[in-house]
Design an enzyme around this catalytic site. Structure first.
Site, PDB file in Angstrom:
ATOM      1  N   ASP A  80       0.833  -1.200   0.000  1.00 36.07           N
ATOM      2  CA  ASP A  80       0.000   0.000   0.000  1.00 36.07           C
ATOM      3  C   ASP A  80       0.865   1.246   0.000  1.00 36.07           C
ATOM      4  OD1 ASP A  80       0.514   0.846   2.883  1.00 36.07           O
ATOM      5  OD2 ASP A  80      -0.291  -1.168   3.205  1.00 36.07           O
TER       6      ASP A  80
ATOM      7  N   GLU B  67      21.521 -22.435 -18.512  1.00 30.02           N
ATOM      8  CA  GLU B  67      20.787 -21.490 -17.646  1.00 30.02           C
ATOM      9  C   GLU B  67      21.714 -20.388 -17.145  1.00 30.02           C
ATOM     10  OE1 GLU B  67      17.347 -24.340 -15.655  1.00 30.02           O
ATOM     11  OE2 GLU B  67      19.384 -24.430 -14.866  1.00 30.02           O
TER      12      GLU B  67
END
Ligand code: GLA
Length: 731
Positions: free
Chosen positions: A531, A611
């Protein structure tokens, strides 16, 4: 002047670049709302209509005039008990046991600069960029005073609202409900966009019609919560990303909140944003003040995209603070999904060593480094480094990591206490629990009573003692349960949840003052406290504990309606994903995580050669795009809840560069072609695809779009970097 007062008709106009907000003090001293929307140039009091409406009462001031009723008129700050039977913004329980508050205009002041709020986060800006209007209202009998605060950031098209309630009477009152903003709409049919969810699946998009009745969302959990975000949009039915009227209400608060939308008997809509009224009975003694957290209002007549961009800019520039506000953030490797609780100092160093080779900037030692903490059943509250487990001191570990060319960060969860901890054994009354009852546990932990200063100070000192041991450049502040057993051994019970949140803010303010160079990342089981309040202290927040790229697309989509990309913590994790079991290519995981403050959350020592090479390249790419991602304009190009692809893009303010991102969500044989239309480019410019060298006309990319290749695997992703390289020839 963005705030004007027209004394003849007693009308206030708050003007931003594209919007006007108007209200009026009427002949009885009531403050009526007149208008909020696109800029207007005249008084809008002609909008007020007066009819005799049965069973809608009339204040005695109106004498025999039955056409005046607060039950019908649009109000700025409606109060319970005054004959308005709709949802109210304020409920006061008076000393004489009555529930009413008759607020009338007393005075007002217009000031240069934006007001601040004591103990609460709020929008901030340079004095010349904002104005403040303070309107004082009073109940003549109880002497309760209510000060309405309006902040106007003209260039940002932002209006903020907050409220201070002061007891100027001689006896204690109780505030039973307090909101900071009310929007009364005279007519129109509206939709409500709200963002619901759960742990690991936050901020799902929901659009519903506002019908007759009262529609309420909120949180009773003591945090803003995974379940509903304290931010909503009220929109015309036809409003889309690019067209139509919409209003945003974003609460700058990290505790329980309540939003209400009500369509009344005459089809008028009221929207209220403020504090959660359950478990809230705030006593105010004579002279005491309660400050209601701020709501940020924004209006757009050109769809959600403009609204979002205004919020992004406002939150990034005028909520976030500190050194990292406009700085590139370190690419980090977090140990959580790499090792969970099972690590030593050596494990962290090994992760750091490999991460350094990958181009990653920082390693974060997550949960498990302190007290007795081999799982999540014990140790919280004992903020002493477990040197036995680490095999070294914290300083030695930080130094070893630094010597590898890496920054070092740690995880904390200051608000919590495990029953199996030395702190609990010494101070069981520091945990919130109701005497004589067994507490509700969450993740097998209890919550410290942060409404008590001595407890906060103790924990603050413990944590400082840790941070002062070595070169710690990042802290992840977690909070891993909802609050129950709302009880303080010392403070009045109806205050606890609000004072708790102010206690956290007090702690965080001290923290950022003492450690201005530490990058603070918020977290509450991922995005349970995502928030604007938290963003005042932590410029980034771990967006969700769900690191699955496909789920994340939806979580990040919902998050993007209000919160800027610079606040969204997002990492690449291993496959099969630990939350969903889904396997998605490393490329797709990278593209999704790049819509945030980028990082990794996997065991980099278990990577294959391929990777490893791909991650090195991914980090290089991210660093190349980082500024564009953090500061550029963010556009949603599809709705991943309904479309078969997810697309979003970043476009530089000057439109010279852009980054298009697409992930195909559906995969079928012989599929139809999807076409994505870009936004935010210059129509008469030529853009070059950096990788293929292919050139496109800006207008064509926006009007005709780009066809997407048919997927040959599940969830393929495309990232296309566009650079402005010239002008269209026919111009
Ligand atoms: C929460 C966080 C995770 C991790 C764990 C540690 O769930 O969201 O990222 O830090 O706690 O216990």
């Amino acid at each position: 002047m963005s705030i004007c007062y027209e004394s003849g008709h007693r009308i206030f106009s708050l003007n931003t670049e594209h919007t006007t907000y108007q209200m009026k003090v009427d002949s009885f001293g009531f403050l009526l709302h007149l208008y909020y929307g696109s800029s207007i140039h005249a008084d809008a009091d002609y909008l007020l209509q007066y009819y005799d409406r049965g069973f809608s009462g009339n204040p005695s001031d109106a004498g025999n005039d039955r056409t005046y009723s607060l039950d019908v008129l649009p109000q700025e700050y409606p109060v319970m008990g005054m004959g308005d039977y709709r949802s109210s913004a304020l409920k006061i329980h008076n000393a004489d046991d009555s529930d009413c508050c008759d607020l009338r205009y007393v005075s007002h002041e217009i000031k240069q600069g934006k007001y601040g709020l004591p103990g609460l986060p709020a929008v901030h800006t340079a004095a010349e960029e904002a104005e403040t209007l303070e309107i004082l209202l009073e109940d003549a009998v109880s002497k309760v005073q209510v000060q309405l605060l309006f902040g106007v950031l003209a260039k940002e098209d932002i209006i903020t609202r907050s409220v201070k309630i002061r007891n100027c009477g001689s006896d204690r009152i109780i505030v039973e409900k307090a909101a900071s903003a009310c929007l009364d709409f005279l007519g129109g049919d509206y939709d409500l966009l709200s963002f619901y969810g759960r742990h690991t699946m936050e901020r799902n998009f929901q659009r519903t019609e506002i019908l007759h009745g009262n529609y309420v969302i909120g949180s009773r959990r003591g945090t803003s919560s995974h379940q509903y975000n304290p931010a909503v949009i009220i929109a015309d039915k036809e409003t889309t990303e690019d067209f139509g009227v919409c209003y945003g209400m974003v609460l700058v608060y990290s505790g329980g909140f309540q939003f209400e939308a009500e369509k009344d008997q005459f089809g008028q809509t009221r929207a209220i944003m403020g504090l959660q009224e359950d478990l809230f009975h705030y006593p105010l003694e004579t002279g005491e003040i309660l400050t209601v957290p701020e709501t940020i209002l924004c209006y757009s007549d050109s769809g959600f995209s403009t609204l979002s961009m205004r919020y992004h800019h406002c939150i990034r520039e005028h909520i976030c603070r500190g050194k990292y506000k406009n700085q590139s953030r370190p690419v980090l490797l977090n140990s959580w999904e790499a090792a969970y609780f099972h690590f030593t100092g050596e494990t962290i160093c090994k992760l750091a060593k490999r991460a350094a080779q990958l181009g990653i900037d920082m390693v974060v030692m997550d949960d498990g480094w302190f007290g007795k903490r081999e799982d999540d059943n014990s140790g919280l509250g004992d903020w002493q480094v477990n040197e036995k487990k680490l095999g070294c001191t914290l300083n030695e570990l930080a130094q070893r990591v630094n010597n590898l060319g890496m920054k070092f960060g740690i995880w904390i969860e200051p608000e919590m206490i495990s029953e199996d901890s030395d702190l609990y054994r010494a101070h069981p009354d520091w945990a919130m629990q109701i005497p004589g009852r067994k507490p509700v546990r969450g993740r097998n932990q209890l919550v410290l009573d942060f409404s008590r200063e001595n407890i906060r100070t103790y924990i603050f000192e413990q944590i400082c003692a840790v941070l002062d041991q070595g070169n710690i450049e990042y802290v992840k502040w977690d909070m891993n349960r909802s609050i129950a057993d709302v009880y303080s051994a010392v403070n009045a019970q109806g205050k606890v949840l609000y004072d708790y949140v102010l206690g956290i803010y007090d702690f965080m303010e001290k923290f950022v003052q003492r450690y201005p160079d530490i990058l603070l990342e918020g977290c509450s089981g991922g995005g349970g406290r995502f928030d604007a309040g938290m963003m005042y202290y932590s410029p980034q927040i771990w967006c969700s504990d769900n690191t699955d790229a496909i789920d994340r697309i939806r979580i990040q989509y919902g998050t993007s309606f209000f919160y800027p990309i610079s606040t969204v913590g997002s990492h690449v994790s291993a496959v099969p994903n630990h939350q969903t079991g889904r396997s998605v290519s490393l490329h797709t995981r990278g593209v999704v995580a790049m819509a945030g403050t980028f990082g990794y959350e996997l065991n980099v020592n278990a990577l294959t050669k391929m990777e490893t090479d791909e991650i090195q390249e991914q980090v290089r790419q991210y660093k190349k795009y980082e500024e564009l991602i953090r500061q550029g304009r963010y556009y949603r190009l599809s709705n991943p809840f309904t479309d078969n692809y997810a697309a979003w893009m970043f476009a530089a303010e000057d439109k010279k560069s852009a980054l298009l991102n697409v992930v195909m969500l559906e995969n079928h044989s012989n599929m139809e072609i999807s076409v994505v239309k870009l936004k935010g480019l210059e129509a008469d410019a030529v853009y070059e695809d950096e990788r293929s060298g292919r050139r496109y006309d800006g207008a064509a990319l926006m009007a005709a779009g780009l066809p997407l290749p048919l997927p040959k695997e599940e969830y393929p992703a495309y990232q296309i970097e566009l650079r402005l390289c010239g002008r269209c020839e026919n111009n």
